[in-house]
Scaffold this active site. Structure first.
Site, short mmCIF file in Angstrom:
data_model
loop_
_atom_site.label_atom_id
_atom_site.label_comp_id
_atom_site.label_asym_id
_atom_site.label_seq_id
_atom_site.Cartn_x
_atom_site.Cartn_y
_atom_site.Cartn_z
N LYS A 85 15.20 67.49 34.48
CA LYS A 85 14.16 66.56 34.02
C LYS A 85 13.51 67.08 32.74
O LYS A 85 13.28 68.29 32.58
CB LYS A 85 13.11 66.38 35.12
CG LYS A 85 12.03 65.34 34.79
CD LYS A 85 11.07 65.21 35.95
CE LYS A 85 9.96 64.20 35.65
NZ LYS A 85 9.02 64.05 36.79
N SER A 160 8.18 59.71 38.17
CA SER A 160 8.58 59.91 36.78
C SER A 160 9.94 60.57 36.61
O SER A 160 10.44 60.71 35.50
CB SER A 160 7.52 60.78 36.08
OG SER A 160 7.38 62.03 36.73
N SER A 184 6.87 61.65 42.40
CA SER A 184 7.78 61.43 41.28
C SER A 184 9.23 61.84 41.51
O SER A 184 10.09 61.52 40.69
CB SER A 184 7.26 62.17 40.03
OG SER A 184 6.15 61.49 39.50
#
Length: 466
Positions: A85, A160, A184
């Site tokens: 990420k 996210s 997330s």
């Protein structure tokens, strides 16, 4: 790449490597070709590190040829392509954090988890899309396009860690890392039909350190076994995260035999809820397998105002007013609210966090595992970060539609989202499982059982859908 290769897990990949039916360079190149083919629609990656991934694959291949089966000793992820990420630092690979001021930033040091993955032999394909600083449960940002859901690219992958979930669901790598400050990892895992694990707080070191003590780092994978494998590799203390230094480092083993499981269906989203039929069916299969299942009302209370205070204060503390012009306008509303908060309000929010933790731990003296829908809503539009309903017009309601996710961040308890089957419209839905602190093995044990009994476990998004 055919689907048999595209959706491999680490066990299948190792078997092909060991029998020399496939090489790390061949598989990595094929995966990079698939990214080039599909990612213009998916937007899962903000940076692809093709040259470095191929160079690392060549080194893995050389090790395999030289050592054979012994090549995997101390390298359990040898030749496994995965993504990281874009909030997490990667030495030599751009790390934008979804933020315009950092669009050209290249760290000179890996985050602890990334360094451990590399030492285990993993190949980093690139960085996956996130919202700015991971502030929302979507992936709208000002650096690149948002991540689309592989099951329907007009919809969001969630966030996210949406780019990570989209990549794993679409077969763009074996696994991914994500971060989770209020859901997330688990929210996009549910939206995209993959496994997403938020470990016990501090089990995987998080750097740079997050003083709100909400952020966790964990894996997104297509199988529970691969989530367990990545967790083992990333686990352990590091001085860059003081919370990771706290014992115990050896987590309790999952008990054998029937478990006491609480089914919680009463957590609703304002104006946007969907039925939980698939998740309830998954829990009924657990009961049929011999576990003691009891439906209970939600034990959490209303901790959302405290969450807003903690997150807004952290966003404000991390944002200079000089950068306001560069910020995502929706995130800026949260930052500005954070700048109005007082120390008294923060202490009260921490007291509410303690009360939430007490409630959950009291419930977990009666039950081994809590089970509930991961998210009570369907994926929303790809260019949004919340459902389209008047209830979310208030900028401080940006996470209120995920009431089952954030309590386990606030309490630091392990929680995993595992696919439970198709929901309305044939889109994936997730079942969340949570347990007491350090009982990560327990939630993963139950997740394996859910996975094994799920008749939808081998379903993947159609390639034509992307």
């Amino acid at each position: 790449m055919d689907d048999a290769l595209r959706y491999l897990d680490t066990t299948g990949l190792r078997r092909l490597y060991a029998t020399r039916q496939l090489s790390p360079v061949e598989f990595t190149r094929a995966t990079l070709d698939l990214i080039a083919d599909l990612d213009p629609v998916l937007g899962a990656f903000v940076t692809v590190a093709a040259d470095r991934a191929l160079a690392d694959a060549a080194r893995a291949e050389k090790r395999l040829l030289a050592l054979g089966e012994a090549a995997w000793e101390d390298h359990p992820l040898l030749g496994v392509p995965l993504s990281v990420k874009d909030l997490t630092a990667t030495e030599g690979i751009r790390t934008t954090r979804g933020s315009l001021p950092l669009r050209d930033a290249v760290p000179d040091r890996d985050a602890p988890a990334v360094a451990r993955l590399r030492r285990a032999g993993a190949l980093v394909l690139g960085k996956t899309t996130t919202s700015e600083g991971g502030w929302s449960a979507g992936t709208v940002n000002r650096v690149g396009p948002p991540a689309a859901n592989p099951w329907d690219p007009s919809l969001s992958a969630g966030g996210s860690s949406g780019g990570a979930a989209a990549a794993v669901a679409a077969g763009l790598g074996i696994a991914a890392t994500g971060t989770d400050g209020a859901g997330s990892i688990r929210i996009p895992a549910a939206f995209c039909g993959v496994v997403g694990l938020k470990p016990t707080h501090g089990r995987v070191p998080y750097a740079p350190y997050c003083p709100d003590r909400l952020a966790h780092l964990g894996p997104l994978t297509r199988t529970v076994a691969d989530a367990e494998l990545l967790l083992r590799v990333m686990t352990g203390p590091d001085t860059r995260d003081p919370d990771s230094l706290l014992p115990p480092h050896d987590a309790p083993r999952a008990p054998d035999g029937p478990l006491r499981i609480a089914w919680i269906e009463g957590l609703r989203a304002p104006s946007a809820g969907i039925p939980a039929d698939a998740q309830r069916a998954a829990v009924e299969r657990l009961a049929a397998a011999g576990h003691q299942v009891e439906e209970i009302p939600p034990p959490m209370g209303d901790a959302y105002p405290a969450l807003v205070t903690l997150l807004a204060a952290a966003e404000a503390a991390g944002t200079s007013e000089a950068d306001d012009a560069w910020a995502d306008p929706a995130r800026l509303a949260v930052v500005r609210h954070g700048r109005t908060l007082t120390a008294v309000q923060l202490v009260r929010a921490e007291a509410e966090r303690a009360e939430l933790t007490r409630r959950l731990l009291a419930c977990l003296t009666r039950f081994d595992v809590l089970a509930m829908p991961t998210v009570p809503v369907q994926p929303f539009a790809v260019d949004a970060w919340h459902p389209d309903a008047p209830a979310y017009d208030d900028p401080l309601a940006w996470l209120s539609w995920a009431p089952a996710a954030f309590p386990f961040n606030m309490a630091g308890l392990p929680a995993v989202s595992v696919p439970a089957g198709p929901g309305p419209g044939g889109l994936p839905v997730g079942l969340q499982l949570a347990a007491a602190r350090h009982h990560d093995a327990l939630v993963l044990r139950v997740a394996r059982e859910v996975e094994a009994a799920n008749p939808w476990r081998d379903a993947h998004p159609e390639r034509t859908g992307t």
